[in-house]
Design an enzyme around this catalytic site. Sequence first.
Site, short mmCIF file in Angstrom:
data_model
loop_
_atom_site.label_atom_id
_atom_site.label_comp_id
_atom_site.label_asym_id
_atom_site.label_seq_id
_atom_site.Cartn_x
_atom_site.Cartn_y
_atom_site.Cartn_z
N GLY A 80 18.59 27.66 -31.79
CA GLY A 80 19.04 27.47 -30.41
C GLY A 80 18.52 28.53 -29.45
O GLY A 80 17.94 29.54 -29.85
N ASP A 81 18.70 28.26 -28.19
CA ASP A 81 18.44 29.21 -27.10
C ASP A 81 19.19 28.62 -25.90
O ASP A 81 20.17 27.87 -26.10
CB ASP A 81 16.92 29.32 -26.82
CG ASP A 81 16.58 30.52 -25.93
OD1 ASP A 81 16.52 31.64 -26.44
OD2 ASP A 81 16.37 30.32 -24.71
N GLN B 245 8.94 37.08 -29.42
CA GLN B 245 9.60 36.75 -30.68
C GLN B 245 8.85 37.30 -31.89
O GLN B 245 9.47 37.65 -32.91
CB GLN B 245 9.74 35.22 -30.79
CG GLN B 245 10.75 34.73 -31.82
CD GLN B 245 12.18 34.75 -31.29
OE1 GLN B 245 12.42 34.37 -30.15
NE2 GLN B 245 13.14 35.16 -32.10
N ASN C 165 26.29 31.62 -24.81
CA ASN C 165 26.46 32.08 -26.18
C ASN C 165 26.34 33.59 -26.33
O ASN C 165 27.17 34.24 -26.98
CB ASN C 165 25.42 31.35 -27.05
CG ASN C 165 25.49 31.78 -28.49
OD1 ASN C 165 24.72 32.62 -28.93
ND2 ASN C 165 26.43 31.25 -29.22
N THR D 247 24.07 37.23 -31.82
CA THR D 247 23.22 37.87 -30.81
C THR D 247 24.05 38.86 -29.99
O THR D 247 23.66 40.02 -29.79
CB THR D 247 22.56 36.82 -29.90
OG1 THR D 247 21.97 35.82 -30.71
CG2 THR D 247 21.51 37.46 -29.02
N SER E 160 19.87 34.23 -38.30
CA SER E 160 19.16 32.98 -38.61
C SER E 160 18.38 33.14 -39.92
O SER E 160 18.37 32.23 -40.76
CB SER E 160 18.18 32.63 -37.49
OG SER E 160 18.82 31.95 -36.45
N LYS F 89 10.00 40.89 -32.16
CA LYS F 89 11.44 40.91 -32.46
C LYS F 89 11.67 40.57 -33.94
O LYS F 89 12.40 41.27 -34.64
CB LYS F 89 12.14 39.88 -31.58
CG LYS F 89 13.64 39.82 -31.77
CD LYS F 89 14.29 38.58 -31.16
CE LYS F 89 13.95 38.38 -29.71
NZ LYS F 89 14.81 37.37 -29.05
N LYS G 108 9.30 31.26 -36.44
CA LYS G 108 10.76 31.24 -36.30
C LYS G 108 11.10 31.57 -34.86
O LYS G 108 10.57 32.54 -34.30
CB LYS G 108 11.38 32.29 -37.23
CG LYS G 108 12.89 32.38 -37.12
CD LYS G 108 13.56 31.38 -38.04
CE LYS G 108 15.02 31.12 -37.70
NZ LYS G 108 15.21 30.08 -36.65
N LYS H 153 8.42 29.56 -30.51
CA LYS H 153 9.43 29.17 -29.52
C LYS H 153 9.11 27.77 -29.05
O LYS H 153 7.96 27.35 -29.08
CB LYS H 153 9.37 30.12 -28.31
CG LYS H 153 10.62 30.10 -27.47
CD LYS H 153 11.66 31.04 -28.04
CE LYS H 153 13.01 30.90 -27.39
NZ LYS H 153 13.94 31.95 -27.85
P1 NDP Z 1 23.37 29.57 -23.01
O1 NDP Z 1 22.77 28.26 -22.71
O2 NDP Z 1 24.52 29.63 -23.94
O3 NDP Z 1 23.81 30.29 -21.66
C1 NDP Z 1 22.89 30.52 -20.66
C2 NDP Z 1 23.55 31.38 -19.61
O4 NDP Z 1 22.55 31.84 -18.71
C3 NDP Z 1 24.55 30.65 -18.77
O5 NDP Z 1 25.52 31.55 -18.35
C4 NDP Z 1 23.72 30.15 -17.59
O6 NDP Z 1 24.50 29.96 -16.42
C5 NDP Z 1 22.77 31.30 -17.41
N1 NDP Z 1 21.47 30.85 -16.90
C6 NDP Z 1 20.58 30.05 -17.51
N2 NDP Z 1 19.51 29.85 -16.75
C7 NDP Z 1 19.73 30.53 -15.63
C8 NDP Z 1 18.97 30.73 -14.46
N3 NDP Z 1 17.77 30.15 -14.28
N4 NDP Z 1 19.49 31.53 -13.51
C9 NDP Z 1 20.70 32.12 -13.69
N5 NDP Z 1 21.47 31.95 -14.78
C10 NDP Z 1 20.98 31.18 -15.74
O7 NDP Z 1 22.17 30.49 -23.53
P2 NDP Z 1 22.23 31.76 -24.49
O8 NDP Z 1 23.44 32.57 -24.23
O9 NDP Z 1 21.94 31.31 -25.86
O10 NDP Z 1 20.93 32.56 -23.99
C11 NDP Z 1 21.00 33.55 -22.96
C12 NDP Z 1 19.80 34.46 -23.07
O11 NDP Z 1 19.80 35.10 -24.34
C13 NDP Z 1 18.43 33.80 -22.95
O12 NDP Z 1 17.54 34.70 -22.35
C14 NDP Z 1 18.03 33.59 -24.40
O13 NDP Z 1 16.64 33.49 -24.54
C15 NDP Z 1 18.57 34.86 -25.01
N6 NDP Z 1 18.79 34.85 -26.45
C16 NDP Z 1 19.55 33.90 -27.05
C17 NDP Z 1 19.78 33.96 -28.41
C18 NDP Z 1 20.68 33.01 -29.11
O14 NDP Z 1 20.88 33.21 -30.32
N7 NDP Z 1 21.24 32.01 -28.48
C19 NDP Z 1 19.16 35.01 -29.24
C20 NDP Z 1 18.44 36.00 -28.50
C21 NDP Z 1 18.26 35.89 -27.16
P3 NDP Z 1 24.44 28.54 -15.65
O15 NDP Z 1 24.88 27.53 -16.65
O16 NDP Z 1 25.37 28.71 -14.50
O17 NDP Z 1 23.00 28.37 -15.23
O1 2IT Z 2 15.50 34.48 -28.60
C1 2IT Z 2 15.94 34.39 -29.77
O2 2IT Z 2 15.78 35.28 -30.60
C2 2IT Z 2 16.68 33.17 -30.15
N1 2IT Z 2 16.87 32.30 -29.30
C3 2IT Z 2 17.16 32.98 -31.55
C4 2IT Z 2 16.06 32.45 -32.41
C5 2IT Z 2 16.46 32.07 -33.81
O3 2IT Z 2 15.57 31.58 -34.51
O4 2IT Z 2 17.60 32.25 -34.22
#
Ligand code: NDP
Ligand code: 2IT
Length: 447
Positions: free
Chosen positions: A165-166, A111, A241, A210, A379, A114, A90, A126
């Site tokens: 998603g991520d 993961q 997100n 998250t 999830s 986690k 997952k 992943k």
């Molecule tokens: P999104 O795609 O929704 O947003 C990503 C954000 O991070 C944007 O603000 C983007 O800005 C910025 N970003 C991405 N890459 C870079 C980079 N190389 N340098 C600087 N800024 C960057 O992603 P999420 O919000 O889903 O994910 C954000 C983090 O949270 C990640 O580390 C992800 O692994 C983690 N995460 C996500 C989960 C989820 O459920 N979605 C769950 C747990 C963890 P810009 O567009 O300007 O680059």
């Molecule tokens: O980093 C993370 O935990 C996620 N991107 C969410 C993974 C999931 O299966 O919901």
Amino acid sequence: MSQYVKRVLSDLIEKNPGQPEFHQAATEILESLEVVFDKHPEYEKAALLERFVEPERVIMFRVPWTDDSGKVHVNKGYRIQFNSAIGPYKGGLRFHPTVNLSILKFLGFEQILKNSLTGLPIGGGKGGADFDPKGKSDNEIMNFCQSFMTQLYRHIGPDVDVPAGDIGVGGREVGYLFGQYKRIRGAYENGVLTGKGISFGGSLIRPEATGYGAVYFAQRMLERVGDTVKGKTVVISGYGNVAWGAAEKVTQLGGKVVTISGSKGYVYDENGLDAEKIKYMLEIRASKDLGIEDFAKKFNLPFFKGEKPWGVKADIVMPCATQNEVNLDDAKKIVANGTRCYVEGANMPTSNEAVKYLQENGVFVAPAKAANAGGVAVSALEMSQNSQRLSWTSEEVDEKLKAIMINIHDSAAQTAEEYGFGYDLVKGANISGFKKVAEAMMAQGII
Ligand code: NDP
Ligand code: 2IT
């Protein structure tokens, strides 16, 4: 470090050259686990750690797709099926030009622990692609997702591997991926992906989970010292997100979010974000053309081009964008500003030396695998709802999320205490998450 753990770590580094992010995550995790191996000599005999650091399966594939002008592109697609000891693989899918084996292996490795911490039966995985969704039309995104799933479908399933998603993959992409999976399989297996739309088996609160979960975690940390989020100044990075969910929950609880950011710089809002601004974060994230600078322009706020927000004074700091956003110099600024509580919303946003510096200087650090587990936890609740063919209300899901976050905090804190590390949530989360996986791996034999 014990000889055994040291040897496995140095072998890992030698046998996985050019994978700095994987080395970084493995170093932090293995350092924490030393005490567990000291207590369990039988683990070494069973080569438990050698097996734990090696993914069960790594899948790599070609993703060809056609853009709106008829030009053909080829991207690299991946799925790391890291560990299935406690449940089906997952974990999310990331679409970003920086995606490579090192980044996906660090994410998959984190993961495992986690997912174990959530208390739910999910293994670790992943995946993703080095595809850049920025500036792509809806049609191009759909073409890409369909081609990606045409390769991935044979490796996943509701009891096999359940992606979500991520970065770069949200509700729209999950919809296209699910549509193509359903078409190829000829079956409505909605438990195969999470983060789906509500009309086809998605869970309420999953988009928020998250960020909300990370704030519930912060709330529990503050509660321990008799404090609350109300009235606190909060620095957040990212505008995606996770940043959105965190900003919304902090604001609901009476805290003040003074920054958000993107890769091009950060926005400072002295008065704190309000509901209208938080809603607009969703619009820029979904837009093909808008970026963080447009947020600053629309609300007439100062924009610090090319800068990160770590010099801004705050009670709580929440990095919510991507890996390695906070290095040692940034950590020094955070300490100098008197920040008490540091909560990782993104995965591995902090270098190992920066984490150590924060902790040594009295900042309470909530590591990603504990603090951002709310997303994958919901999830797993989505998977439960799908398999039982029912849907819970927002209130029901939110209550369960809150209880899970409190439980993760308390079990990390209690484990750290038990092993003599005081209130070290980094060590506590690693050990607590690992114990269950280790027990399951031992029980299942040499596989
Ligand atoms: P999104 O795609 O929704 O947003 C990503 C954000 O991070 C944007 O603000 C983007 O800005 C910025 N970003 C991405 N890459 C870079 C980079 N190389 N340098 C600087 N800024 C960057 O992603 P999420 O919000 O889903 O994910 C954000 C983090 O949270 C990640 O580390 C992800 O692994 C983690 N995460 C996500 C989960 C989820 O459920 N979605 C769950 C747990 C963890 P810009 O567009 O300007 O680059
Ligand atoms: O980093 C993370 O935990 C996620 N991107 C969410 C993974 C999931 O299966 O919901």
